[in-house]
Design an enzyme around this catalytic site. Structure first.
Site, PDB file in Angstrom:
ATOM      1  N   HIS A   1      42.066  84.781  57.286  1.00  0.00           N
ATOM      2  CA  HIS A   1      42.973  83.800  57.966  1.00  0.00           C
ATOM      3  C   HIS A   1      43.194  84.400  59.466  1.00  0.00           C
ATOM      4  O   HIS A   1      43.986  83.896  60.255  1.00  0.00           O
ATOM      5  CB  HIS A   1      44.251  83.299  57.570  1.00  0.00           C
TER       6      HIS A   1
ATOM      7  N   GLU B   1      34.952  70.873  54.716  1.00  0.00           N
ATOM      8  CA  GLU B   1      34.614  71.181  56.177  1.00  0.00           C
ATOM      9  C   GLU B   1      33.285  70.706  56.513  1.00  0.00           C
ATOM     10  O   GLU B   1      32.905  70.221  57.544  1.00  0.00           O
ATOM     11  CB  GLU B   1      34.773  72.462  56.368  1.00  0.00           C
TER      12      GLU B   1
END
Length: 410
Positions: free
Chosen positions: A215, A146
């Site tokens: 998450h 990322e």
């Protein structure tokens, strides 16, 4: 990888004559007083079950007379636009995909990058079919890195491209926090205005259904303190598409928050091209007794509570703030001046969250109009549990909203 973007940049340069005449700076920073007023406006209430009802009650009309220039009376309000055209039905993720595809067709500088965004179509299928249509250079699959591909997107934006960076899950973008904070938000300023960073960073987030703590992140509280970045949160297919298109056209870096539980929400949207103002809140339901400010998934918890409140004789005004940074204090202020009571409902954490910043902004600007202390309902300051029953307890529920309004209106 640098060679890839050299090729894309060359292609973009060759087609620069095709660039659209849209002036994003005028779009973003036009004065509020320039908006036209439309009398007799109607409103669409998006219910928690996904149905859409047109609200023409007398109280709504009285509210328009009280606040002549509020968003509720603007001719270009999303609710009015959505109800007045036949259009076509789309799920929220399809609306995002349609908006992205239209912008890639309109402007060859727009490109997409992220994990599995190519032929797989993205983790929630927002980029489905784009790699086949536009090729692997404009829809670039990246490694699981990322920080690297977000930095690559920022660099691409500096050279004239308009990248859309997808985080497979917004929680993963914490790995790119250095690039987003030190480069994305600051390079326009630290370069003395030599560079603009027209990048969109988007992806799913929020509390899902037993996705676990890592998450279930709500990163709006993390990113709101970064100077130079705009943040918006979509909540309906209509504003998802409109905000996506506006964010891509903006000269500013924009983070678009999408909620993982709203992707399958269906709504009829216009066939015509449209965009939503990145700095404007949406009047969901006009009312007179209390202002309820919310965004994203909590919009539907609030509207579910509103049904109960109306049956109990209360008339809540519901505003989807949409713009998390900056706040639309014009719309919010008009509502506070009318109702004199404020309830904030968010899924973000209570400590340092959007609700805390919103409370401070209202207190600083509209304290004299308040007849009661502001109440803020937020998620518990704990990692989101995996167990479904415990997960539900950590998030604001409609019954809590009803209780808070009753307390405010005593």
């Amino acid at each position: 990888m640098a060679a890839i973007f050299h090729v894309v940049g060359a292609a973009a340069a060759l087609s620069s004559s095709l660039s659209n005449s849209f002036d994003s700076k005028k779009f973003l920073f036009s004065p509020r007083r320039s908006f036209s007023v439309r009398k007799g406006a109607s409103f669409v209430v998006v219910r928690s079950d996904g149905s859409v009802n047109l609200d023409l009650n007398p109280k709504a009309r009285r509210a328009q007379q009280l606040i002549a220039n509020a968003v509720a009376t603007k001719a270009d309000s999303s609710a009015a636009s959505s109800s007045s055209k036949p259009g076509h039905e789309l799920l929220l993720f399809e609306a995002l995909q349609e908006g992205l595809e239209e912008e890639m067709e309109r402007d060859p500088h727009v490109c997409v990058m992220g994990e599995d965004v190519g032929h797989y179509g993205g983790s929630y299928k927002v980029t489905k079919g784009l790699a086949t249509k536009f090729g692997d250079l404009r829809v670039l699959d990246t490694p699981i890195a990322e920080n690297s591909f977000t930095g690559m997107g920022i660099g691409a934006a500096m050279t004239g491209l308009r990248p859309v960076v997808e985080g497979m899950n917004m929680g993963f973008l914490l790995l790119a926090f250095n690039q987003i904070s030190n480069n994305c938000g600051m390079l326009h300023y630290t370069s003395g205005g030599q560079f603009t960073i027209p990048i969109v960073i988007r992806g799913p987030g929020g509390v899902g259904r037993q996705l676990g703590a890592e998450h279930s992140q709500r990163l709006e509280s993390y990113f709101q303190s970064i100077p130079g970045i705009q943040m918006v949160a979509c909540s309906t297919p209509y504003n998802a598409k409109g905000l996506m298109k506006a964010a891509i056209r903006s000269e500013n870096p924009v983070i678009l928050f999408e909620h993982v539980l709203l992707y399958n929400l269906k709504e009829r949207i216009p066939d015509e091209d449209y965009i939503c103002n990145l700095e404007e809140a949406e009047m969901v339901r006009p009312g007179e007794h209390v202002t309820i400010l919310t965004y994203s998934r909590m919009r539907y918890h609030v509207m579910q509570a509103a049904k109960t409140l109306v049956n109990k004789g209360y008339d809540p005004e519901v505003i989807d703030i949409r713009s998390l940074k900056p706040f639309d204090l014009y719309t919010i202020g008009n509502s506070v001046k009318k109702t004199h009571r404020v309830l904030i409902v968010e899924e973000c954490m209570r400590t340092g969250g959007i609700g805390a910043s919103l409370t401070a902004a209202i207190t600083e600007n509209f304290h004299d109009y308040l007849d009661a202390p502001i109440i803020c309902l937020s998620s518990q300051d704990v990692p989101t549990p995996y167990a479904g029953t415990l997960e539900e307890v950590t998030v604001v529920q409609p019954a809590q909203i009803v209780t808070a309004v009753e307390q405010l209106c005593q």
